[in-house]
Write a protein that holds these residues in place. Sequence first.
Motif, PDB file in Angstrom:
ATOM      1  N   TRP A 127       0.833  -1.202   0.000  1.00 40.33           N
ATOM      2  CA  TRP A 127       0.000   0.000   0.000  1.00 40.33           C
ATOM      3  C   TRP A 127       0.868   1.251   0.000  1.00 40.33           C
ATOM      4  O   TRP A 127       0.629   2.179  -0.767  1.00 40.33           O
ATOM      5  N   TRP A 128       1.902   1.278   0.838  1.00 35.93           N
ATOM      6  CA  TRP A 128       2.784   2.445   0.900  1.00 35.93           C
ATOM      7  C   TRP A 128       3.507   2.641  -0.432  1.00 35.93           C
ATOM      8  O   TRP A 128       3.612   3.763  -0.928  1.00 35.93           O
ATOM      9  N   LEU A 129       4.000   1.554  -1.001  1.00 32.62           N
ATOM     10  CA  LEU A 129       4.745   1.637  -2.250  1.00 32.62           C
ATOM     11  C   LEU A 129       3.875   2.210  -3.369  1.00 32.62           C
ATOM     12  O   LEU A 129       4.284   3.135  -4.077  1.00 32.62           O
ATOM     13  N   PHE A 130       2.673   1.684  -3.529  1.00 37.16           N
ATOM     14  CA  PHE A 130       1.797   2.164  -4.595  1.00 37.16           C
ATOM     15  C   PHE A 130       1.307   3.581  -4.327  1.00 37.16           C
ATOM     16  O   PHE A 130       1.212   4.388  -5.242  1.00 37.16           O
ATOM     17  N   THR A 131       0.992   3.889  -3.074  1.00 39.24           N
ATOM     18  CA  THR A 131       0.409   5.191  -2.756  1.00 39.24           C
ATOM     19  C   THR A 131       1.442   6.308  -2.751  1.00 39.24           C
ATOM     20  O   THR A 131       1.239   7.349  -3.378  1.00 39.24           O
ATOM     21  N   ASP A 132       2.539   6.114  -2.049  1.00 37.21           N
ATOM     22  CA  ASP A 132       3.506   7.202  -1.871  1.00 37.21           C
ATOM     23  C   ASP A 132       4.635   7.214  -2.892  1.00 37.21           C
ATOM     24  O   ASP A 132       5.131   8.277  -3.247  1.00 37.21           O
ATOM     25  N   VAL A 133       5.061   6.057  -3.344  1.00 35.99           N
ATOM     26  CA  VAL A 133       6.183   6.013  -4.280  1.00 35.99           C
ATOM     27  C   VAL A 133       5.692   6.138  -5.724  1.00 35.99           C
ATOM     28  O   VAL A 133       6.175   6.970  -6.486  1.00 35.99           O
ATOM     29  N   PHE A 134       4.708   5.294  -6.101  1.00 31.13           N
ATOM     30  CA  PHE A 134       4.235   5.308  -7.483  1.00 31.13           C
ATOM     31  C   PHE A 134       3.067   6.259  -7.713  1.00 31.13           C
ATOM     32  O   PHE A 134       2.657   6.481  -8.852  1.00 31.13           O
ATOM     33  N   LEU A 135       2.515   6.809  -6.638  1.00 29.58           N
ATOM     34  CA  LEU A 135       1.391   7.751  -6.707  1.00 29.58           C
ATOM     35  C   LEU A 135       0.199   7.170  -7.473  1.00 29.58           C
ATOM     36  O   LEU A 135      -0.443   7.852  -8.266  1.00 29.58           O
TER      37      LEU A 135
END
Length: 139
Positions: A127-135
């Motif tokens: 969730w963090w990767l998709f939300t904050d890194v990949f937007l």
Amino acid sequence: MGDLTHVTVDFSRSHLIFPEVIGSILAVLALAILIRDHRRIAGCGRYWAGILGEMDKMRFLGTLVLTLVYFWAMEPVGYQFPNLGFGFLFCSIPYVFAIGVLYLHHRTARTVLPVAVMALVAPTLTWWLFTDVFLLTLP
């Protein structure tokens, strides 16, 4: 030529990109299996009797039910927290835990603890990767 480098994404449908890609890949793989094994699949009843006789029905049916509930629940949970991806996060944690416990052969505190830790870490990291890194928005 300037249009080739310009991308517009309909925000109301952006969360459907990955399910459509994964669905397409699964459809192509299913077609490849059908082409390769069409004689066995359409053939004799002994093949299917053997498959159904040897399969672990509890895990098979449990996986189907848990997956259907997971996909069904993700959207309503996500609507409680719009555009934050919490539907994915709050549904994935119990889903990963339930699937992990379902596939354990010996359920003790020592074997369930790593499943519980992974059920918390893997969806949260995803969730963090998709939300904050990949937007990208998740359901």
